[in-house]
Design an enzyme around this catalytic site. Sequence first.
Site, PDB file in Angstrom:
ATOM      1  N   SER A   1      -6.228  -2.825   9.145  1.00  0.00           N
ATOM      2  CA  SER A   1      -6.919  -1.991   8.169  1.00  0.00           C
ATOM      3  C   SER A   1      -7.401  -2.837   6.980  1.00  0.00           C
ATOM      4  CB  SER A   1      -5.999  -0.847   7.735  1.00  0.00           C
ATOM      5  OG  SER A   1      -6.709   0.180   7.122  1.00  0.00           O
TER       6      SER A   1
ATOM      7  N   ASP B   1      -7.588   3.333  13.370  1.00  0.00           N
ATOM      8  CA  ASP B   1      -6.871   2.381  12.512  1.00  0.00           C
ATOM      9  C   ASP B   1      -5.597   1.861  13.195  1.00  0.00           C
ATOM     10  OD1 ASP B   1      -5.317   1.217  10.346  1.00  0.00           O
ATOM     11  OD2 ASP B   1      -6.664   2.261   8.983  1.00  0.00           O
TER      12      ASP B   1
END
Length: 620
Positions: free
Chosen positions: A370, A484
């Site tokens: 991320s 993610d």
Amino acid sequence: MMKEIFNQPLKLKLIEALLPKIFGASDETLFNDFLNRIEWIHINRGSCLIRQGDPGDCLYIVISGRLRATVKSDDGSEKPVGDIRRGESVGEMSLLTGEERSASIYAVRDSELIRLSKDDFENVIDLYPRALKQITRTIIYRLKNATACRQTTASETNIALVPLSPAVPLTEFASRLSFSLKAHGPVLHLNSAIVDSFFNTPGISQADEQNQDNLKLEAWLDEQEAKNSCNIYEADLSPTAWSRRCVRLADEILLVGCAGENPEPGETEQSLLSPDRDITSAGRTLVLLTKDEKKLHPGTRSWMDARRIDHHQHVRLNSDADFMRLVRILTGKSVGLVLGGGGARGFAHIGVIRALNEAGVPIDIIGGTSMGAVVASHYAMGMTIEEMTRVQKDLYEKDRPFKDYTIPVISLYGSKRLESAMKRLYGSAHIEDLWLRFFCVSTNLTQAETVIHRSGLLWKAVRTSLSLPGVLPPVTEKGNLLVDGCVLNNLPGDIMKNLYGGTVIVVNVNPKEDAGIDSSIEEFPSPWKILWHNLFPRKKKSKLPNIFTVLTRANMLGSIRQAKDAARTADYYLEPPISRYGIMEFEAIEEIVDVGYQYAGEKIDEWKRGGLFNKLQGSG
């Protein structure tokens, strides 16, 4: 294996010299009797000579090359326990005890051996009792020094350098590499001219297996290997006998090319390493040389697709840091930095990197999840601390990706602004083109597994790692939905260790308790009151969690628990105190960077006081 008739005087001299070491004092009778009983064996690199558990039916003596002993662990894997080199024997213990072989034996190099059968061994012992005394001494010595025997280590390495074109400055590269390797132990750089000069015999380096000088050359090279932690074998620009020897002796082959040239394999590489002529099982690393410049060179994937390689590395010829990085990777002493996700809190990674740089801690490989993937990618591109801070500030102040509102059917925000900004920032760069080895992780919603991105378009890989479920749209790839990486692995230190080994530093910016959320609230006000308060604030900003905060925190709960494992398995673990900053508090970038910097600096001082910094210093 193949049997060969003894007809070369040099072989006889070698055996005559080695015989006393195995059987004690030797006379002409023992020598001639021994010659009539033995077989000459050639074993190719990677082949198994003895299997653990096999019956003991013969004795072997290494004339040239190297063997390695391994034993099976409880989990079934094979663990190296020692090497058998020129002049050493293997197999005598099982002949004397009648037990099964206690270890498996593999050829680390192409090796020449002599074999003595069990019957002949017993006859020699009966006829020459003093030989048993010497063999017993050898066995006792090995048992006594079992815990101190020479282990298989990354520092005992032969590195072959194979040029991918005549334009490669191979001798210059070899000299620079040799100089950098000397920080880790004695190094010898050899090429055909150096070998010919040492023997004062032009052309001896080109002696092949049929040449009478071959065993003399092999014996000398074995001696050099025993003296040094690393031998660098510089191949010729053409596929000569010396070039073939370099490849056969190698533990690791560096295929050295010049970035920007034709990536197709040339004559030398095709002759030595094409699939139908492959003469080695050694690891292969593609090294692409460039001038000392910051610009990334595209097209690395074309080089990788044209040949079988295990890794690749970019090296700027005028950069000492690049050569030292290559050396650390080759010797298993690399430093990998892993950066976790956490929204705006991930800006603390920039400060941590600054502190590590100022302390002289090398960063050889970098990866993350991320926001950690974003910062890691910038550093791998060669950005400075100032550039990383400016780029991130511009992204969230000017491009404003989290103002890209959309109908919340798939996600709260659209991805057009974000993708447009990322394409502008990363351009057409691929992960393979980066100065540092880089990876980021995402989560495959379809297959419920972690995805490791180590190749392909950089912007797309980072964008995928950022796709927080419910906040940004997933990325589709080959029929799968990717989101993610924080969902399954927000701190992929385990991935760094499994892929590259070495020393691993993990940075966690996802705190267990979120001080950015007002936990004193007993009842939520209506959405309209919250909206009115945000539009016309009369007092300090509310810490009420919005939908973005709730979704983000919920997605990371599993990773918060995983942080305990990451802290336990990482060599170094950092957790900057950034919980007071909100996940969406992008405007506080300078403050958050500084918090990461101050915290990391204090931790580094602690490591130094506690003697924990030595490992990182040794890596440098």
